[in-house]
Write an enzyme that holds these catalytic residues in place. Structure first.
Site, PDB file in Angstrom:
ATOM      1  N   SER A  50     137.868 126.804 141.010  1.00 18.16           N
ATOM      2  CA  SER A  50     137.811 125.403 140.554  1.00 18.16           C
ATOM      3  C   SER A  50     138.372 125.233 139.153  1.00 18.16           C
ATOM      4  O   SER A  50     138.382 126.166 138.353  1.00 18.16           O
ATOM      5  CB  SER A  50     136.360 124.912 140.552  1.00 18.16           C
ATOM      6  OG  SER A  50     135.779 125.101 141.801  1.00 18.16           O
TER       7      SER A  50
HETATM    8  N1  SAH Z   1     132.989 129.580 143.277  1.00 17.61           N
HETATM    9  C1  SAH Z   1     134.318 130.088 143.521  1.00 17.61           C
HETATM   10  C2  SAH Z   1     135.255 129.049 144.104  1.00 17.61           C
HETATM   11  C3  SAH Z   1     135.041 128.956 145.500  1.00 17.61           C
HETATM   12  S1  SAH Z   1     136.218 128.186 146.539  1.00 17.61           S
HETATM   13  C4  SAH Z   1     134.942 130.686 142.285  1.00 17.61           C
HETATM   14  O1  SAH Z   1     134.347 130.620 141.203  1.00 17.61           O
HETATM   15  O2  SAH Z   1     136.038 131.234 142.403  1.00 17.61           O
HETATM   16  C5  SAH Z   1     135.099 127.995 147.876  1.00 17.61           C
HETATM   17  C6  SAH Z   1     134.691 129.256 148.550  1.00 17.61           C
HETATM   18  O3  SAH Z   1     133.705 128.938 149.520  1.00 17.61           O
HETATM   19  C7  SAH Z   1     135.817 129.960 149.290  1.00 17.61           C
HETATM   20  O4  SAH Z   1     135.929 131.271 148.849  1.00 17.61           O
HETATM   21  C8  SAH Z   1     135.368 129.889 150.755  1.00 17.61           C
HETATM   22  O5  SAH Z   1     135.752 131.008 151.518  1.00 17.61           O
HETATM   23  C9  SAH Z   1     133.878 129.808 150.608  1.00 17.61           C
HETATM   24  N2  SAH Z   1     133.155 129.267 151.755  1.00 17.61           N
HETATM   25  C10 SAH Z   1     133.501 128.231 152.569  1.00 17.61           C
HETATM   26  N3  SAH Z   1     132.556 128.054 153.501  1.00 17.61           N
HETATM   27  C11 SAH Z   1     131.594 128.978 153.288  1.00 17.61           C
HETATM   28  C12 SAH Z   1     130.355 129.302 153.920  1.00 17.61           C
HETATM   29  N4  SAH Z   1     129.876 128.644 154.985  1.00 17.61           N
HETATM   30  N5  SAH Z   1     129.639 130.323 153.419  1.00 17.61           N
HETATM   31  C13 SAH Z   1     130.066 131.030 152.343  1.00 17.61           C
HETATM   32  N6  SAH Z   1     131.220 130.776 151.711  1.00 17.61           N
HETATM   33  C14 SAH Z   1     131.967 129.755 152.171  1.00 17.61           C
END
Ligand code: SAH
Length: 218
Positions: A66
């Site tokens: 993000s």
């Molecule tokens: N917090 C992260 C950004 C995440 S982007 C950072 O600091 O880099 C969103 C993430 O959520 C992605 O990696 C995606 O694979 C994950 N995601 C999506 N659906 C999910 C679920 N049901 N359970 C766990 N992770 C999930």
């Protein structure tokens, strides 16, 4: 020329002043954490020079880290003091988890893509963040074993607030989750107090999809 680490430290301080403090983020602990955590190490080396820019960046597998300002706002809304147990859904690069490690006692983070978990674990270990546990799973189910949590942070966009996460939130407790359609969501702050749930809308955001049984089906 400046040594590389000084170069990144200066870029990071500028990021915090120009993108975060100037837009109204006030929590001193959040500001310090964002000045400290080397965000560039959480993205591919080819993107190091963009790591302190005012935008999200790709982290592989179609996912993104993000925009720094959004990380700051979401974290500030959790109101962490240092003793909390926090659950993050969507480990991604591990950057948000590192920020949470700086601000809380214990962090639990769930990610559904195996390749991302490996990268996140490697950098978190390298930086000495030992108060975080990561698991591969559908995070819309939360992480029951360690519930309840003082704070829950969902870092992917969901059509609804996943019920298991509400159940695993402590009373009192706070959760921040982007809720909306696949193109735009509203950052929603959910608080639980005396058995009552309250929702407050913070601002419009755009996250990748939360894919799982209690989120998007695909
Ligand atoms: N917090 C992260 C950004 C995440 S982007 C950072 O600091 O880099 C969103 C993430 O959520 C992605 O990696 C995606 O694979 C994950 N995601 C999506 N659906 C999910 C679920 N049901 N359970 C766990 N992770 C999930």
């Amino acid at each position: 020329m400046l040594p590389k680490n000084d170069h990144f430290r200066i870029a990071r301080e500028r990021m915090v002043e120009h993108q975060i403090v100037s837009r109204g983020v006030k929590d001193k602990r959040v500001i310090e954490a964002m000045k400290k955590v080397p965000r560039h190490l959480f993205v591919d080396e080819a993107l190091h020079d963009q790591a302190y820019g005012d935008f999200p960046l790709p982290i592989g597998s179609g996912q993104t880290i993000s925009q720094p300002y959004i990380v700051a706002v979401m974290t500030q809304e959790l109101g962490l003091k240092g003793g909390e147990k926090v659950l993050e859904i969507g480990t991604g690069s591990g950057y948000q988890a590192a920020i949470l490690c700086e601000l809380a006692r214990q962090v639990f983070s769930v990610e559904r893509i195996p390749g991302l978990i490996q990268g996140a674990r490697r950098v978190l270990d390298r930086l000495g963040y030992h108060n975080v546990m990561i698991k591969l799973d559908d995070g819309t189910w939360g992480w029951k074993e360690y519930a309840p949590y003082d704070a829950i942070l969902v870092t992917a966009g969901s059509p609804v607030i996943p019920t298991p996460l509400l159940d695993q939130l402590k009373d009192p407790g706070v959760m921040v989750v982007p809720v909306g359609d696949e193109y735009s969501q509203v950052l929603t702050k959910v608080t639980k107090q005396n058995g009552k749930i309250n929702s407050k809308y913070l601002e419009g955001v755009r996250f990748v999809k939360l894919i799982g049984d209690h989120g998007w089906r695909v």
